[in-house]
Design a protein around this motif. Structure first.
Motif, mmCIF file in Angstrom:
data_model
loop_
_atom_site.group_PDB
_atom_site.id
_atom_site.type_symbol
_atom_site.label_atom_id
_atom_site.label_comp_id
_atom_site.label_asym_id
_atom_site.label_seq_id
_atom_site.Cartn_x
_atom_site.Cartn_y
_atom_site.Cartn_z
ATOM 1 N N LEU A 93 -6.063 -39.633 0.773
ATOM 2 C CA LEU A 93 -6.988 -38.785 0.007
ATOM 3 C C LEU A 93 -8.277 -38.542 0.786
ATOM 4 O O LEU A 93 -8.783 -37.419 0.850
ATOM 5 C CB LEU A 93 -7.297 -39.431 -1.351
ATOM 6 N N LEU A 94 -8.819 -39.600 1.382
ATOM 7 C CA LEU A 94 -10.067 -39.466 2.134
ATOM 8 C C LEU A 94 -9.867 -38.653 3.418
ATOM 9 O O LEU A 94 -10.782 -37.946 3.850
ATOM 10 C CB LEU A 94 -10.670 -40.842 2.424
ATOM 11 N N GLN A 95 -8.672 -38.708 3.971
ATOM 12 C CA GLN A 95 -8.358 -37.859 5.134
ATOM 13 C C GLN A 95 -8.373 -36.386 4.712
ATOM 14 O O GLN A 95 -8.899 -35.525 5.412
ATOM 15 C CB GLN A 95 -6.988 -38.234 5.721
ATOM 16 N N TYR A 96 -7.812 -36.117 3.528
ATOM 17 C CA TYR A 96 -7.828 -34.745 2.988
ATOM 18 C C TYR A 96 -9.276 -34.285 2.783
ATOM 19 O O TYR A 96 -9.621 -33.148 3.107
ATOM 20 C CB TYR A 96 -7.056 -34.675 1.665
ATOM 21 N N VAL A 97 -10.104 -35.163 2.234
ATOM 22 C CA VAL A 97 -11.521 -34.847 2.001
ATOM 23 C C VAL A 97 -12.177 -34.435 3.319
ATOM 24 O O VAL A 97 -12.887 -33.421 3.387
ATOM 25 C CB VAL A 97 -12.255 -36.076 1.376
ATOM 26 N N ARG A 98 -11.956 -35.210 4.384
ATOM 27 C CA ARG A 98 -12.552 -34.906 5.696
ATOM 28 C C ARG A 98 -12.007 -33.600 6.270
ATOM 29 O O ARG A 98 -12.749 -32.752 6.738
ATOM 30 C CB ARG A 98 -12.302 -36.057 6.681
ATOM 31 N N ASP A 99 -10.692 -33.440 6.204
ATOM 32 C CA ASP A 99 -10.053 -32.251 6.785
ATOM 33 C C ASP A 99 -10.472 -30.965 6.081
ATOM 34 O O ASP A 99 -10.429 -29.889 6.680
ATOM 35 C CB ASP A 99 -8.521 -32.371 6.715
ATOM 36 N N ASN A 100 -10.839 -31.057 4.823
ATOM 37 C CA ASN A 100 -11.150 -29.858 4.025
ATOM 38 C C ASN A 100 -12.624 -29.740 3.652
ATOM 39 O O ASN A 100 -12.978 -28.926 2.803
ATOM 40 C CB ASN A 100 -10.263 -29.831 2.782
ATOM 41 N N ASN A 101 -13.469 -30.562 4.269
ATOM 42 C CA ASN A 101 -14.931 -30.501 4.057
ATOM 43 C C ASN A 101 -15.320 -30.558 2.589
ATOM 44 O O ASN A 101 -16.190 -29.809 2.142
ATOM 45 C CB ASN A 101 -15.531 -29.233 4.693
ATOM 46 N N LEU A 102 -14.676 -31.431 1.830
ATOM 47 C CA LEU A 102 -15.061 -31.590 0.435
ATOM 48 C C LEU A 102 -16.400 -32.322 0.368
ATOM 49 O O LEU A 102 -16.677 -33.191 1.193
ATOM 50 C CB LEU A 102 -13.988 -32.372 -0.337
ATOM 51 N N GLU A 103 -17.214 -31.943 -0.599
ATOM 52 C CA GLU A 103 -18.549 -32.540 -0.762
ATOM 53 C C GLU A 103 -18.474 -33.745 -1.699
ATOM 54 O O GLU A 103 -17.871 -33.672 -2.768
ATOM 55 C CB GLU A 103 -19.513 -31.494 -1.335
ATOM 56 N N HIS A 104 -19.104 -34.821 -1.295
ATOM 57 C CA HIS A 104 -19.161 -36.033 -2.116
ATOM 58 C C HIS A 104 -20.253 -35.843 -3.177
ATOM 59 O O HIS A 104 -21.397 -35.582 -2.848
ATOM 60 C CB HIS A 104 -19.483 -37.244 -1.222
ATOM 61 N N VAL A 105 -19.901 -35.956 -4.466
ATOM 62 C CA VAL A 105 -20.902 -35.770 -5.522
ATOM 63 C C VAL A 105 -21.166 -37.035 -6.334
ATOM 64 O O VAL A 105 -22.194 -37.146 -6.989
ATOM 65 C CB VAL A 105 -20.544 -34.610 -6.492
ATOM 66 N N SER A 106 -20.244 -37.975 -6.295
ATOM 67 C CA SER A 106 -20.408 -39.223 -7.024
ATOM 68 C C SER A 106 -19.346 -40.185 -6.498
ATOM 69 O O SER A 106 -18.448 -39.777 -5.759
ATOM 70 C CB SER A 106 -20.227 -38.987 -8.525
ATOM 71 N N LYS A 107 -19.443 -41.448 -6.894
ATOM 72 C CA LYS A 107 -18.468 -42.435 -6.426
ATOM 73 C C LYS A 107 -17.048 -42.003 -6.791
ATOM 74 O O LYS A 107 -16.722 -41.830 -7.963
ATOM 75 C CB LYS A 107 -18.785 -43.792 -7.050
ATOM 76 N N GLY A 108 -16.241 -41.773 -5.761
ATOM 77 C CA GLY A 108 -14.854 -41.387 -5.983
ATOM 78 C C GLY A 108 -14.650 -39.961 -6.451
ATOM 79 O O GLY A 108 -13.575 -39.611 -6.927
ATOM 80 N N VAL A 109 -15.682 -39.099 -6.307
ATOM 81 C CA VAL A 109 -15.592 -37.715 -6.790
ATOM 82 C C VAL A 109 -16.050 -36.754 -5.690
ATOM 83 O O VAL A 109 -17.129 -36.917 -5.123
ATOM 84 C CB VAL A 109 -16.464 -37.481 -8.049
ATOM 85 N N TYR A 110 -15.217 -35.752 -5.434
ATOM 86 C CA TYR A 110 -15.508 -34.749 -4.400
ATOM 87 C C TYR A 110 -15.266 -33.366 -4.976
ATOM 88 O O TYR A 110 -14.473 -33.203 -5.900
ATOM 89 C CB TYR A 110 -14.603 -34.973 -3.177
ATOM 90 N N VAL A 111 -15.949 -32.365 -4.400
ATOM 91 C CA VAL A 111 -15.734 -30.977 -4.831
ATOM 92 C C VAL A 111 -15.481 -30.097 -3.613
ATOM 93 O O VAL A 111 -15.944 -30.395 -2.509
ATOM 94 C CB VAL A 111 -16.934 -30.403 -5.638
#
Length: 197
Positions: free
Chosen positions: A33-51
């Protein structure tokens, strides 16, 4: 279906949000999941939450998803019910008696513990400005709480909320009075109803 496709579906179903817990519940590892977050430039908004980059962070939705027992109340609920002209100044929530609200308080959220029989009285689902659904008290409960705690509200907020409620076509005065009885403010609520109807 690949894991990336699964994650995309999770994000789509959550209006642009990736809650790590949703991914883990779907059997996807946190590392992936965190690899997906990095690859897709998701923004961290809260603990365990990305947009996603095109999603505006909706803190009411994030707080609700992270704390399923909360119910938005006071000014926050007035705002969600469109009984206020301006936005709330702080986020107010109700939790059941004994619920530990320290994490919420650390985030600047005002937490009210409520006894059984009062907690959840008049709860409904409302849309935030970003069209996400959250739990809040309905208009009738809001007015009862407003009258019950009138000394904590600005005069302008108090008057606007009461007048806005009384102008509503779908108001339910009998429901409001039943809430008022349980909240021990029936006489005070009756005075406002008599004056404004």
């Amino acid at each position: 279906m690949s894991k990336y496709d699964q994650i995309r579906d999770i994000i789509k179903n959550n209006n642009g949000y990736l809650f790590i817990s949703d991914g883990e519940n779907a059997g996807i590892s946190r590392t992936y999941l965190l690899q997906y977050v990095r690859d897709n430039n998701l923004e961290h908004v809260s603990k365990g939450v990305y947009v996603t980059e095109d999603t505006w962070p909706d803190m009411l939705y994030v707080i609700q998803r992270s704390n399923p027992k909360i119910i938005f109340n006071d000014e926050t609920a007035l705002f969600l019910n469109r009984l206020m002209e301006r936005e709330y100044t702080e986020i107010n929530v109700s939790v059941p008696s004994g619920h530990n609200g320290s994490r919420l308080r650390e985030r600047g959220v005002v937490v009210h513990q409520e006894k059984d029989g009062i907690y959840g009285l008049g709860v409904c689902e409302l849309e935030t400005n970003y069209r996400n659904k959250v739990k809040a008290y309905n208009t009738e409960r809001c007015i009862c709480d407003l009258i019950r705690n009138r000394s904590t509200y600005e005069v302008q907020t108090f008057q606007t909320a009461i007048k806005s409620y009384m102008k509503k076509k779908n108001k339910d005065l009998s429901l409001m009075l039943s809430y008022a009885e349980k909240l021990k403010v029936k006489e005070e609520v009756m005075k406002y109803v008599e004056v404004l109807t």
